[in-house]
Scaffold this motif. Structure first.
Motif, PDB file in Angstrom:
ATOM      1  N   PHE A  73      16.676   5.270  -4.082  1.00  0.00           N
ATOM      2  CA  PHE A  73      16.337   6.526  -4.722  1.00  0.00           C
ATOM      3  C   PHE A  73      15.816   7.614  -3.831  1.00  0.00           C
ATOM      4  CE2 PHE A  73      16.756   6.579  -9.424  1.00  0.00           C
ATOM      5  CZ  PHE A  73      17.035   7.881  -9.699  1.00  0.00           C
ATOM      6  N   VAL A  74      16.226   8.772  -3.856  1.00  0.00           N
ATOM      7  CA  VAL A  74      15.735   9.958  -3.238  1.00  0.00           C
ATOM      8  C   VAL A  74      15.431  10.973  -4.159  1.00  0.00           C
ATOM      9  CG1 VAL A  74      16.194  11.469  -1.359  1.00  0.00           C
ATOM     10  CG2 VAL A  74      16.985   9.418  -1.042  1.00  0.00           C
ATOM     11  N   PHE A  75      14.323  11.402  -3.973  1.00  0.00           N
ATOM     12  CA  PHE A  75      13.920  12.474  -5.029  1.00  0.00           C
ATOM     13  C   PHE A  75      13.810  13.882  -4.314  1.00  0.00           C
ATOM     14  CE2 PHE A  75      12.138   8.468  -6.465  1.00  0.00           C
ATOM     15  CZ  PHE A  75      12.598   8.590  -7.746  1.00  0.00           C
ATOM     16  N   GLN A  76      13.635  15.003  -5.133  1.00  0.00           N
ATOM     17  CA  GLN A  76      13.377  16.469  -4.352  1.00  0.00           C
ATOM     18  C   GLN A  76      12.024  16.274  -3.761  1.00  0.00           C
ATOM     19  OE1 GLN A  76      13.774  19.447  -7.596  1.00  0.00           O
ATOM     20  NE2 GLN A  76      13.129  21.073  -6.309  1.00  0.00           N
ATOM     21  N   SER A  77      11.027  15.722  -4.328  1.00  0.00           N
ATOM     22  CA  SER A  77       9.552  15.896  -3.780  1.00  0.00           C
ATOM     23  C   SER A  77       9.289  14.964  -3.020  1.00  0.00           C
ATOM     24  CB  SER A  77       8.583  16.283  -5.049  1.00  0.00           C
ATOM     25  OG  SER A  77       8.999  15.310  -5.934  1.00  0.00           O
ATOM     26  N   TYR A  78      10.309  14.074  -2.506  1.00  0.00           N
ATOM     27  CA  TYR A  78       9.922  12.936  -1.359  1.00  0.00           C
ATOM     28  C   TYR A  78       9.338  11.646  -2.080  1.00  0.00           C
ATOM     29  CZ  TYR A  78      10.494  17.628   0.839  1.00  0.00           C
ATOM     30  OH  TYR A  78      10.535  18.969   0.964  1.00  0.00           O
ATOM     31  N   HIS A  79       8.243  11.942  -2.677  1.00  0.00           N
ATOM     32  CA  HIS A  79       7.304  10.718  -3.194  1.00  0.00           C
ATOM     33  C   HIS A  79       7.013   9.955  -1.953  1.00  0.00           C
ATOM     34  CE1 HIS A  79       8.909  11.134  -7.870  1.00  0.00           C
ATOM     35  NE2 HIS A  79       8.588  12.220  -7.129  1.00  0.00           N
ATOM     36  N   LEU A  80       6.438  10.105  -0.934  1.00  0.00           N
ATOM     37  CA  LEU A  80       6.029   9.604   0.191  1.00  0.00           C
ATOM     38  C   LEU A  80       4.498   9.156  -0.190  1.00  0.00           C
ATOM     39  CD1 LEU A  80       7.366  11.316   3.050  1.00  0.00           C
ATOM     40  CD2 LEU A  80       8.590   9.275   1.826  1.00  0.00           C
ATOM     41  N   ILE A  81       4.172   7.969   0.343  1.00  0.00           N
ATOM     42  CA  ILE A  81       2.782   7.753   0.354  1.00  0.00           C
ATOM     43  C   ILE A  81       2.035   8.306   1.409  1.00  0.00           C
ATOM     44  CG2 ILE A  81       1.110   5.768   0.496  1.00  0.00           C
ATOM     45  CD1 ILE A  81       3.051   3.983  -0.894  1.00  0.00           C
ATOM     46  N   PRO A  82       0.880   9.423   1.036  1.00  0.00           N
ATOM     47  CA  PRO A  82       0.252  10.351   1.909  1.00  0.00           C
ATOM     48  C   PRO A  82      -0.573   9.515   3.203  1.00  0.00           C
ATOM     49  CG  PRO A  82      -0.263  10.887  -0.366  1.00  0.00           C
ATOM     50  CD  PRO A  82       0.560   9.488  -0.527  1.00  0.00           C
ATOM     51  N   ARG A  83      -1.048   8.384   2.954  1.00  0.00           N
ATOM     52  CA  ARG A  83      -2.003   7.723   3.649  1.00  0.00           C
ATOM     53  C   ARG A  83      -1.199   6.950   4.666  1.00  0.00           C
ATOM     54  NH1 ARG A  83      -2.526   2.764   1.736  1.00  0.00           N
ATOM     55  NH2 ARG A  83      -2.155   2.592  -0.318  1.00  0.00           N
ATOM     56  N   LEU A  84       0.235   6.661   4.317  1.00  0.00           N
ATOM     57  CA  LEU A  84       1.163   5.874   5.165  1.00  0.00           C
ATOM     58  C   LEU A  84       1.825   6.486   6.437  1.00  0.00           C
ATOM     59  CD1 LEU A  84       2.463   3.152   3.017  1.00  0.00           C
ATOM     60  CD2 LEU A  84       0.298   3.032   4.282  1.00  0.00           C
ATOM     61  N   THR A  85       1.944   6.205   7.607  1.00  0.00           N
ATOM     62  CA  THR A  85       2.799   7.146   8.476  1.00  0.00           C
ATOM     63  C   THR A  85       4.203   6.767   8.177  1.00  0.00           C
ATOM     64  OG1 THR A  85       3.298   5.020   9.860  1.00  0.00           O
ATOM     65  CG2 THR A  85       1.366   6.247  10.544  1.00  0.00           C
ATOM     66  N   ALA A  86       5.184   7.707   8.823  1.00  0.00           N
ATOM     67  CA  ALA A  86       6.654   7.772   8.659  1.00  0.00           C
ATOM     68  C   ALA A  86       7.301   6.302   8.771  1.00  0.00           C
ATOM     69  CB  ALA A  86       7.239   8.795   9.529  1.00  0.00           C
ATOM     70  N   ARG A 118      14.079  12.837   5.309  1.00  0.00           N
ATOM     71  CA  ARG A 118      14.802  11.745   6.135  1.00  0.00           C
ATOM     72  C   ARG A 118      13.767  10.616   5.828  1.00  0.00           C
ATOM     73  NH1 ARG A 118      15.337  14.181  11.754  1.00  0.00           N
ATOM     74  NH2 ARG A 118      14.611  16.294  11.124  1.00  0.00           N
ATOM     75  N   VAL A 119      12.654  10.602   5.922  1.00  0.00           N
ATOM     76  CA  VAL A 119      11.836   9.270   5.915  1.00  0.00           C
ATOM     77  C   VAL A 119      11.939   8.761   4.417  1.00  0.00           C
ATOM     78  CG1 VAL A 119       9.205   8.508   5.405  1.00  0.00           C
ATOM     79  CG2 VAL A 119       9.812  10.103   7.239  1.00  0.00           C
ATOM     80  N   ALA A 120      12.017   9.738   3.526  1.00  0.00           N
ATOM     81  CA  ALA A 120      12.409   9.259   2.132  1.00  0.00           C
ATOM     82  C   ALA A 120      13.835   8.584   2.178  1.00  0.00           C
ATOM     83  CB  ALA A 120      12.368  10.166   1.222  1.00  0.00           C
TER      84      ALA A 120
END
Ligand code: ADP
Ligand code: MG
Length: 234
Positions: free
Chosen positions: A92-105, A154-156
């Motif tokens: 799943f890929v979302f518009q707002s990425y939904h990455l975990i802020p404290r984890l690196t790419a 791209r990370v997402a």
């Protein structure tokens, strides 16, 4: 591979029912590339969430292919089975990425492997080629807030595909990007589709939507157009 029969979904907005999905009928073959377009509020995200097993239809059937190749009726699945299927077979890929802020790419991309209990050696082996393919070698140790929007997306995409899912769902994946980064993200998704992944993209952008081989248009929770490129006059 995907078969949706007479699916309905109604949300209750105060005392007003909203028919987000209205008798949806849809069949998608493995490896297809399709876009879903339509006005805001027409049910695109609801449909994508339902296809991604994030949301459950009120009625109707939704069949997916199981690991053994046999069709699985997903509606009666309990949440644990649903979550496992999502983890193993759907990205799943979302518009707002939904990455975990404290984890690196790199750690964000690796996370699904950690959650699936894959040992560190194998994780590293699978991570390296993906980071290369995403063009993120120089950014692997950066946190999300040190990355551009295009790099975040791209990370997402890396995180969404590291489990090698059969199905990749993208909800407005370029919605927060400038046109150049947006085009790069779409090209990356199309490469993955060329490698065989089934790709479904929700987009507002007519030009992006037109690139798909099959286009679906939704209005008021209904599919009002379902058109393959082969059917277009050349
Ligand atoms: P789109 O992605 O096409 O903009 P959505 O699928 O997000 O549309 O929403 C379709 C309709 O369902 C809208 O009217 C929206 O307000 C409503 N809706 C979506 N999710 C919810 C929810 N969780 N609760 C109430 N109404 C919702
Ligand atoms: Mg939406």
């Amino acid at each position: 591979m995907i078969q949706v029969n007479q699916v309905n979904k109604t949300f209750q907005l105060g005392d007003q029912p909203v028919h987000a999905l209205n008798n949806i009928q849809l069949k998608i073959s493995p490896g297809e590339y399709l876009s879903i377009m339509g006005p805001s509020g027409s049910g695109k995200s609801t449909l994508l969430n339902m296809l991604g097993l994030l949301d459950i239809p009120d009625d109707g059937e939704y069949w997916l292919q199981g690991s053994d190749g046999l069709a699985l009726d997903t509606v009666p699945m309990d949440e644990e089975v649903r979550a496992r299927y999502r983890r193993d077979h759907i990205g799943f890929v979302f518009q707002s990425y939904h990455l975990i802020p404290r984890l690196t790419a790199a750690e964000n991309i690796e996370l699904p492997l950690v959650l699936a209990g894959i040992p560190p050696d194998e994780r590293k082996e699978r991570l390296q080629p993906i980071i290369q393919r995403l063009g993120l070698e120089q950014r692997a140790g950066h946190l999300p807030n040190q990355l551009s929007g295009g790099q975040r997306q791209r990370v997402a995409i890396g995180r969404a595909t590291i489990m090698r899912p059969k199905l990749l769902l993208a909800d407005e994946p370029t919605g927060n990007l400038d046109s150049h980064s947006g085009a790069e993200v779409i090209e990356l998704l199309e490469e993955l589709n060329n490698d065989g992944i089934t790709l479904i993209i929700v987009t507002h952008d007519m030009d992006l939507g037109d690139r798909a081989k099959r286009k679906i248009r939704m209005v008021d929770g209904e599919i009002v157009l379902d058109k393959s490129r082969e059917q277009e006059p050349s």
